[in-house]
Design a protein around this motif. Structure first.
Motif, PDB file in Angstrom:
ATOM      1  N   LEU A 116       0.801  -1.220   0.000  1.00  0.00           N
ATOM      2  CA  LEU A 116       0.000   0.000   0.000  1.00  0.00           C
ATOM      3  C   LEU A 116       0.839   1.278   0.000  1.00  0.00           C
ATOM      4  CD1 LEU A 116      -2.597  -0.957   2.787  1.00  0.00           C
ATOM      5  CD2 LEU A 116      -3.002  -0.885   0.310  1.00  0.00           C
ATOM      6  N   VAL A 117       2.096   1.170   0.397  1.00  0.00           N
ATOM      7  CA  VAL A 117       2.908   2.347   0.698  1.00  0.00           C
ATOM      8  C   VAL A 117       3.019   3.323  -0.471  1.00  0.00           C
ATOM      9  CG1 VAL A 117       5.234   3.141   1.315  1.00  0.00           C
ATOM     10  CG2 VAL A 117       4.185   1.250   2.564  1.00  0.00           C
ATOM     11  N   GLU A 118       3.411   2.859  -1.635  1.00  0.00           N
ATOM     12  CA  GLU A 118       3.605   3.771  -2.786  1.00  0.00           C
ATOM     13  C   GLU A 118       2.331   4.559  -3.082  1.00  0.00           C
ATOM     14  OE1 GLU A 118       6.275   4.357  -4.873  1.00  0.00           O
ATOM     15  OE2 GLU A 118       7.677   2.941  -3.956  1.00  0.00           O
ATOM     16  N   ARG A 119       1.199   3.870  -3.115  1.00  0.00           N
ATOM     17  CA  ARG A 119      -0.077   4.530  -3.410  1.00  0.00           C
ATOM     18  C   ARG A 119      -0.443   5.527  -2.317  1.00  0.00           C
ATOM     19  NH1 ARG A 119      -4.674   2.352  -1.751  1.00  0.00           N
ATOM     20  NH2 ARG A 119      -6.535   3.516  -2.255  1.00  0.00           N
ATOM     21  N   LEU A 120      -0.222   5.186  -1.070  1.00  0.00           N
ATOM     22  CA  LEU A 120      -0.547   6.075   0.040  1.00  0.00           C
ATOM     23  C   LEU A 120       0.317   7.330   0.038  1.00  0.00           C
ATOM     24  CD1 LEU A 120      -1.034   3.380   2.813  1.00  0.00           C
ATOM     25  CD2 LEU A 120      -2.830   4.820   1.797  1.00  0.00           C
ATOM     26  N   ILE A 121       1.590   7.184  -0.300  1.00  0.00           N
ATOM     27  CA  ILE A 121       2.469   8.354  -0.375  1.00  0.00           C
ATOM     28  C   ILE A 121       2.017   9.265  -1.515  1.00  0.00           C
ATOM     29  CG2 ILE A 121       4.830   9.121  -0.880  1.00  0.00           C
ATOM     30  CD1 ILE A 121       5.785   6.607   0.669  1.00  0.00           C
ATOM     31  N   ALA A 122       1.650   8.684  -2.644  1.00  0.00           N
ATOM     32  CA  ALA A 122       1.153   9.488  -3.764  1.00  0.00           C
ATOM     33  C   ALA A 122      -0.137  10.212  -3.382  1.00  0.00           C
ATOM     34  CB  ALA A 122       0.930   8.601  -4.988  1.00  0.00           C
ATOM     35  N   LEU A 123      -1.040   9.530  -2.676  1.00  0.00           N
ATOM     36  CA  LEU A 123      -2.281  10.172  -2.225  1.00  0.00           C
ATOM     37  C   LEU A 123      -2.002  11.300  -1.251  1.00  0.00           C
ATOM     38  CD1 LEU A 123      -4.746   7.184  -1.710  1.00  0.00           C
ATOM     39  CD2 LEU A 123      -5.076   9.161  -3.220  1.00  0.00           C
ATOM     40  N   ALA A 124      -1.041  11.098  -0.351  1.00  0.00           N
ATOM     41  CA  ALA A 124      -0.680  12.157   0.591  1.00  0.00           C
ATOM     42  C   ALA A 124      -0.195  13.374  -0.186  1.00  0.00           C
ATOM     43  CB  ALA A 124       0.401  11.674   1.559  1.00  0.00           C
ATOM     44  N   HIS A 125       0.676  13.148  -1.151  1.00  0.00           N
ATOM     45  CA  HIS A 125       1.221  14.249  -1.949  1.00  0.00           C
ATOM     46  C   HIS A 125       0.148  14.939  -2.777  1.00  0.00           C
ATOM     47  CE1 HIS A 125       3.057  16.066  -5.536  1.00  0.00           C
ATOM     48  NE2 HIS A 125       3.979  16.468  -4.673  1.00  0.00           N
ATOM     49  N   ASP A 126      -0.681  14.168  -3.437  1.00  0.00           N
ATOM     50  CA  ASP A 126      -1.652  14.721  -4.389  1.00  0.00           C
ATOM     51  C   ASP A 126      -2.923  15.267  -3.746  1.00  0.00           C
ATOM     52  OD1 ASP A 126       0.128  13.944  -6.345  1.00  0.00           O
ATOM     53  OD2 ASP A 126      -0.969  12.119  -6.869  1.00  0.00           O
ATOM     54  N   LYS A 127      -3.272  14.756  -2.555  1.00  0.00           N
ATOM     55  CA  LYS A 127      -4.591  15.083  -2.029  1.00  0.00           C
ATOM     56  C   LYS A 127      -4.666  15.351  -0.529  1.00  0.00           C
ATOM     57  CE  LYS A 127      -9.309  13.340  -2.336  1.00  0.00           C
ATOM     58  NZ  LYS A 127     -10.167  12.278  -2.837  1.00  0.00           N
ATOM     59  N   HIS A 128      -4.039  14.511   0.276  1.00  0.00           N
ATOM     60  CA  HIS A 128      -4.329  14.515   1.705  1.00  0.00           C
ATOM     61  C   HIS A 128      -3.420  15.365   2.584  1.00  0.00           C
ATOM     62  CE1 HIS A 128      -7.436  11.624   1.055  1.00  0.00           C
ATOM     63  NE2 HIS A 128      -6.594  10.773   0.500  1.00  0.00           N
TER      64      HIS A 128
END
Length: 157
Positions: A116-128
């Motif tokens: 899950l890590v790569e996707r979660l880091i991208a979501l943090a950067h892009d949205k959260h």
């Protein structure tokens, strides 16, 4: 100045109050009473280091929360770096970068969390992550000033 009063009126407003505790030493306190000391000195984080910590922390919260549902990390470190730039005497950071170093147990839960890590880091950067999104988009910083003269006992003349 009471950061809690205005936050109650506007639930979207975020606020901290800074208090000077000594020369070059400050405490930031939020409405819930949590506080952190910072400033200049060997035993304190500087304001720039606090900004880097905020970037790393903001990006880490979602990653940690989501992966911990499957497995507790055995290592969770995030390095936040930037380069100080001086332009016409004015300082700022450029080239901000986060390096995530995470490890999970080698079992089903750990493999699920690691996946899950790569996707979660991208979501943090892009949205959260409000901090990195604010830095990237830029936000005006306004100010107001109130100055008073007081006698040494702390009372206004």
């Amino acid at each position: 100045m009471d950061p809690t009063a205005q936050q109650t009126q506007d639930p979207a407003r975020r606020a901290v109050e800074l208090t000077r505790t000594g020369t070059g030493r400050y405490t930031a306190r939020n409405a819930a009473g949590a506080e952190i000391a910072f400033g200049t000195g060997e035993d304190l984080l500087s304001p720039v280091e606090l900004l880097l910590a905020a970037l790393a922390g903001c990006s880490s919260v979602g990653v940690d929360t989501a992966t911990s549902r499957s497995a507790q990390p055995t290592r969770f470190r995030v390095a936040a770096t930037g380069h100080e730039v001086v332009e016409e005497g004015a300082r700022r950071l450029d080239g901000l970068h986060l390096s995530f170093d995470l490890a999970f147990p080698d079992d089903d839960g750990g493999r699920k969390a690691a996946g899950l890590v790569e996707r979660l880091i991208a979501l943090a950067h892009d949205k959260h992550c409000t901090v990195s999104r604010t830095v990237e988009h830029g936000a005006p910083v306004g100010h107001d000033v109130a100055v008073a003269l007081e006698d040494p006992a702390g009372r206004e003349p």
